[in-house]
Design an enzyme around this catalytic site. Structure first.
Site, PDB file in Angstrom:
ATOM      1  N   HIS A 123      45.813  43.841  25.791  1.00  0.00           N
ATOM      2  CA  HIS A 123      45.101  44.112  27.034  1.00  0.00           C
ATOM      3  C   HIS A 123      44.974  45.622  27.215  1.00  0.00           C
ATOM      4  CE1 HIS A 123      45.969  39.965  29.095  1.00  0.00           C
ATOM      5  NE2 HIS A 123      45.544  39.852  27.839  1.00  0.00           N
ATOM      6  N   GLU A 168      45.836  47.727  29.506  1.00  0.00           N
ATOM      7  CA  GLU A 168      47.030  48.448  29.924  1.00  0.00           C
ATOM      8  C   GLU A 168      48.025  48.583  28.770  1.00  0.00           C
ATOM      9  OE1 GLU A 168      46.117  45.642  33.510  1.00  0.00           O
ATOM     10  OE2 GLU A 168      45.672  45.740  31.356  1.00  0.00           O
ATOM     11  N   CYS A 207      51.075  42.174  31.461  1.00  0.00           N
ATOM     12  CA  CYS A 207      51.035  43.631  31.649  1.00  0.00           C
ATOM     13  C   CYS A 207      51.988  44.071  32.750  1.00  0.00           C
ATOM     14  CB  CYS A 207      49.610  44.074  31.943  1.00  0.00           C
ATOM     15  SG  CYS A 207      48.460  43.780  30.574  1.00  0.00           S
TER      16      CYS A 207
END
Length: 210
Positions: A79, A81, A117
């Site tokens: 992802h 992040e 995350c």
């Protein structure tokens, strides 16, 4: 079984966006604008609508950009992040962005973190999180953000990580909607199913708006 390796490499277009820039973004609004540019450009390049970046909190110097690479690399954990955190830690040569002698670092994300995350943030060492779209903005278009405590901002603050929400939220929501309108894949690890559309991986690049 043969040995398998995986390398994090940002697309060339990220460098193209940053070329010629001094990479200093003094305000959280400017930092979010950059992350939103990453998210919108990712849609145009067969990716999903999420961008992030890590900055020195006080100076605004960009340390590491991040874009969601799930579709492009067939890896569910990359992802935006996570990518930004991994690259920032390599940039400063430390697994702890909060280590002694380092400046405070800020993670800017175009959408509030999913459960995965969110779990990575306390271990990353960042001192500040800035978000655009809210969790419900991602859920309403079909993304499963996972099981998160309702008071997750307070839990991060209890770990001395500040949380700022709704920075350019309307723009961030518009990018999520752009992805849906372009027929983007809504992928959800919870069921292991992909809602495939015309924007399938390796298929048509976009609907002409990029």
């Amino acid at each position: 079984m043969k040995s398998v390796s995986y390398t994090i490499q940002l697309p060339q277009w990220v460098d193209d966006i940053l070329r010629g820039s001094e990479n200093i973004y003094p305000t959280v609004e400017e930092r979010m604008e950059l992350a939103l540019t990453f998210a919108a450009s990712n849609i145009c390049n067969n990716g999903s609508p999420f961008g992030a970046a890590i900055f020195e909190r006080d100076s605004g110097r960009l340390i590491a950009p991040g874009v969601n690479l799930v579709l492009q690399t067939n890896c569910s954990v990359v992802h935006a992040e996570i990518v930004a955190i991994m690259l920032a830690q390599q940039q400063v040569a430390n697994f702890d962005l909060g280590a002694a002698g380092l400046p405070d670092y800020e993670l800017v994300s175009t959408t509030e973190p999913c459960a995965m995350c969110l779990g990575a943030i306390p271990w990353s060492g960042i001192s500040s999180l800035v978000c655009g779209a809210r969790d419900e903005d991602a859920r309403i278009i079909g993304f499963d953000e996972g099981d998160k405590p309702a008071d997750w901002p307070q839990k991060l603050r209890s770990r001395a990580i500040s949380v700022t929400r709704d920075i350019h939220r309307a723009k961030a929501k518009a990018i999520l909607q752009q992805y849906v309108d372009a027929g983007g894949i809504i992928y959800n690890g919870r069921t292991g199913q992909f809602h495939k559309t015309l924007f399938a991986q390796g298929g048509e690049e976009n609907d002409g708006r990029c």
